[in-house]
Enzyme design. Structure first.
Site, short mmCIF file in Angstrom:
data_model
loop_
_atom_site.label_atom_id
_atom_site.label_comp_id
_atom_site.label_asym_id
_atom_site.label_seq_id
_atom_site.Cartn_x
_atom_site.Cartn_y
_atom_site.Cartn_z
N LYS A 148 2.91 10.05 8.24
CA LYS A 148 2.27 9.58 9.47
C LYS A 148 2.89 10.13 10.76
O LYS A 148 2.60 11.25 11.15
CB LYS A 148 2.24 8.06 9.46
CG LYS A 148 1.25 7.50 8.41
CD LYS A 148 0.99 6.04 8.62
CE LYS A 148 0.04 5.43 7.61
NZ LYS A 148 -1.36 5.69 7.87
N PHE A 204 0.86 -1.19 0.00
CA PHE A 204 0.00 0.00 0.00
C PHE A 204 0.89 1.23 0.00
O PHE A 204 1.71 1.41 0.88
CB PHE A 204 -0.94 0.02 1.22
CG PHE A 204 -1.95 1.12 1.14
CD1 PHE A 204 -3.12 0.96 0.41
CD2 PHE A 204 -1.72 2.34 1.75
CE1 PHE A 204 -4.06 1.99 0.30
CE2 PHE A 204 -2.65 3.38 1.64
CZ PHE A 204 -3.82 3.21 0.92
N ASP A 237 9.36 2.58 1.42
CA ASP A 237 8.21 3.34 1.91
C ASP A 237 8.12 3.09 3.41
O ASP A 237 7.63 2.04 3.85
CB ASP A 237 6.95 2.87 1.18
CG ASP A 237 5.69 3.57 1.68
OD1 ASP A 237 5.72 4.13 2.79
OD2 ASP A 237 4.67 3.52 0.97
N1 PLP Z 1 2.49 4.23 2.40
C1 PLP Z 1 2.16 3.43 3.42
C2 PLP Z 1 3.08 2.30 3.78
C3 PLP Z 1 0.98 3.64 4.14
O1 PLP Z 1 0.65 2.81 5.14
C4 PLP Z 1 0.15 4.72 3.77
C5 PLP Z 1 -1.12 4.96 4.47
O2 PLP Z 1 -1.67 4.14 5.14
C6 PLP Z 1 0.54 5.53 2.70
C7 PLP Z 1 1.72 5.26 2.04
C8 PLP Z 1 -0.29 6.70 2.30
O3 PLP Z 1 -0.17 7.72 3.23
P1 PLP Z 1 -1.21 8.94 3.26
O4 PLP Z 1 -2.52 8.38 3.68
O5 PLP Z 1 -0.62 9.90 4.24
O6 PLP Z 1 -1.24 9.49 1.88
#
Ligand code: PLP
Length: 402
Positions: free
Chosen positions: A252, A138, A223
């Site tokens: 986050k 994700f 990520d």
């Molecule tokens: N990358 C990861 C690993 C995530 O868990 C998330 C959100 O849950 C995102 C990217 C996307 O982040 P945002 O919701 O701040 O755009």
């Protein structure tokens, strides 16, 4: 306004992207506890989905935000920004990266990382644009981040996806190797797939992917939007593996609740971004960066990361005891305070989330019917034990009813 009034307004005026939300609206929080409009207390094991790493009302964070807000909330990136430069310095000094760009969210940080990887090769005169990602990953909801996300269910309603992304099975080094073409510019991974159900990358896989990147010159993008900021018992999850990614993305926990994302990159990669390559109106503004400075310094100075590792160990051990007791618990996994408990499909994770909420505990259900636990890093042993006892009671009832 009472909860019914809020729900009525939401149903009438807010786009319905979140479906049936949990029927609670919080008024305020203290440490790991949230209080609703009626004053009912909830111990939080979700932290706004891995955001509130310092819990609620941490004096260092509140003081940093208040004092920055009194001076200057925003000014444009046309000017130099003191808190931005200081926050970037802190991230560089505590990671393997050399330069930082601030965005506003995880998806946006990933978009920037994707652009950076493509530009890096374009500058070398190479037409490498393809990014290999993992199935069940994700990476966010914007179009390129969604194309990188290895879950068709999120992509389907919005096809066609931007081209240049290929997802292959997670923890399968051979699949990554086979997916590499002359056009591949990067491999992009989560070290623990969070939304996908707290699935950990194996040591051999991570080391193997890094080696592949070094052999081929392909960039390694990690990520760390969910795994970063102390969540796994290290400031960044890559530090468990003795590897050096080329690009790291964060969001986050970075602002402790104030929206901010970041791209950290090695100098040779970061230099591909030149004036005009990328930008953001809000990214790295004085307020968000003041919050990030407070979060990073508090995590480092108050020993919260080691504490996270210790609490995580205790928590995981107690979850494992529950697994040994109830046959419908299939697995317990994760690192630090990013833990998951996979349930047999015959048991509804959502119902357990609701039952826990009734009893004053906030938990979440992620992919693979996995209960996900992401408490603030200030969570106490007593709070963890309280949740375990509550889950034990809920599981006992489920076992009796089966
Ligand atoms: N990358 C990861 C690993 C995530 O868990 C998330 C959100 O849950 C995102 C990217 C996307 O982040 P945002 O919701 O701040 O755009």
């Amino acid at each position: 306004m009472d909860i019914q009034g809020i729900i009525a307004l939401d149903k009438k005026y807010y786009m319905n992207t979140f479906g049936q939300r949990l029927p609670v609206a919080f008024e305020y929080g203290k440490q790991s506890t949230l209080y609703d409009k009626e004053g009912k207390a909830y111990t939080d094991f979700v932290s706004g989905i891995a955001v509130n790493v310092l819990g609620y009302g941490h004096p260092a964070l509140v003081e940093a935000i208040v004092s920055q807000a009194q001076k200057l909330i925003h000014c444009s990136n046309l000017f130099y920004i003191e808190t931005q430069a200081e926050a970037a310095k802190l991230l560089v000094e505590n990671s393997c990266g050399d330069r930082v760009f601030f965005a506003n969210s995880g998806a946006e940080a990933n978009e920037g990382a994707i652009k950076l990887a493509r530009k890096y090769f374009r500058d070398k005169g190479m037409n490498k644009y393809e990014i290999i990602t993992a199935v069940n990953s994700f990476h966010g909801r914007t179009l390129a981040a969604l194309a990188a996300t290895g879950q068709e269910k999120y992509q389907k309603p919005f096809i066609p996806m931007p081209p240049g992304f290929k997802s292959v099975p997670f923890n399968d080094l051979k699949a990554v190797k086979n997916a590499i073409t002359d056009n591949t510019c990067a491999i992009m991974l989560e070290l623990i797939q969070g939304e996908g159900g707290v699935i950990e990358a194996t040591h051999e896989y991570v080391k193997g992917v890094e080696q592949l990147c070094r052999e081929t010159g392909i960039l390694l993008i990690l990520d760390e939007v969910q795994t970063g900021m102390g969540r796994t018992g290290k400031l960044f999850a890559y530090q468990h593996f003795d590897i050096q990614p080329d690009i790291i993305t964060l969001a986050k926990g970075l602002g402790g609740g104030v929206p901010i994302g970041a791209i950290i990159a090695k100098e040779n990669v970061a230099s591909a971004f030149e004036p005009g390559s990328h930008g953001s109106t809000f990214g790295g503004n004085p307020l968000a960066c003041a919050a990030a400075i407070a979060v990073i310094t508090t995590l480092l100075n108050e020993g919260l990361i080691d504490r996270c590792a210790q609490m995580g160990q205790h928590f995981k051990q107690r979850l494992t005891c529950l697994k040994n007791k109830y046959s419908f618990i299939k697995d317990v996994r994760g690192k630090g305070l990013m833990l998951g408990m996979e349930l047999d499909p015959s048991v509804s994770g959502k119902e357990i989330v609701n039952a826990a909420l009734d009893q004053g505990y906030i938990i979440n259900c992620a992919g693979h019917n996995t209960l996900r636990f992401l408490p603030p890093l200030v969570v106490t042993r007593q709070e963890i034990d309280g949740l375990i006892d509550t889950l034990d009671g809920i599981f006992k009832r489920i076992a009796e009813e089966a």
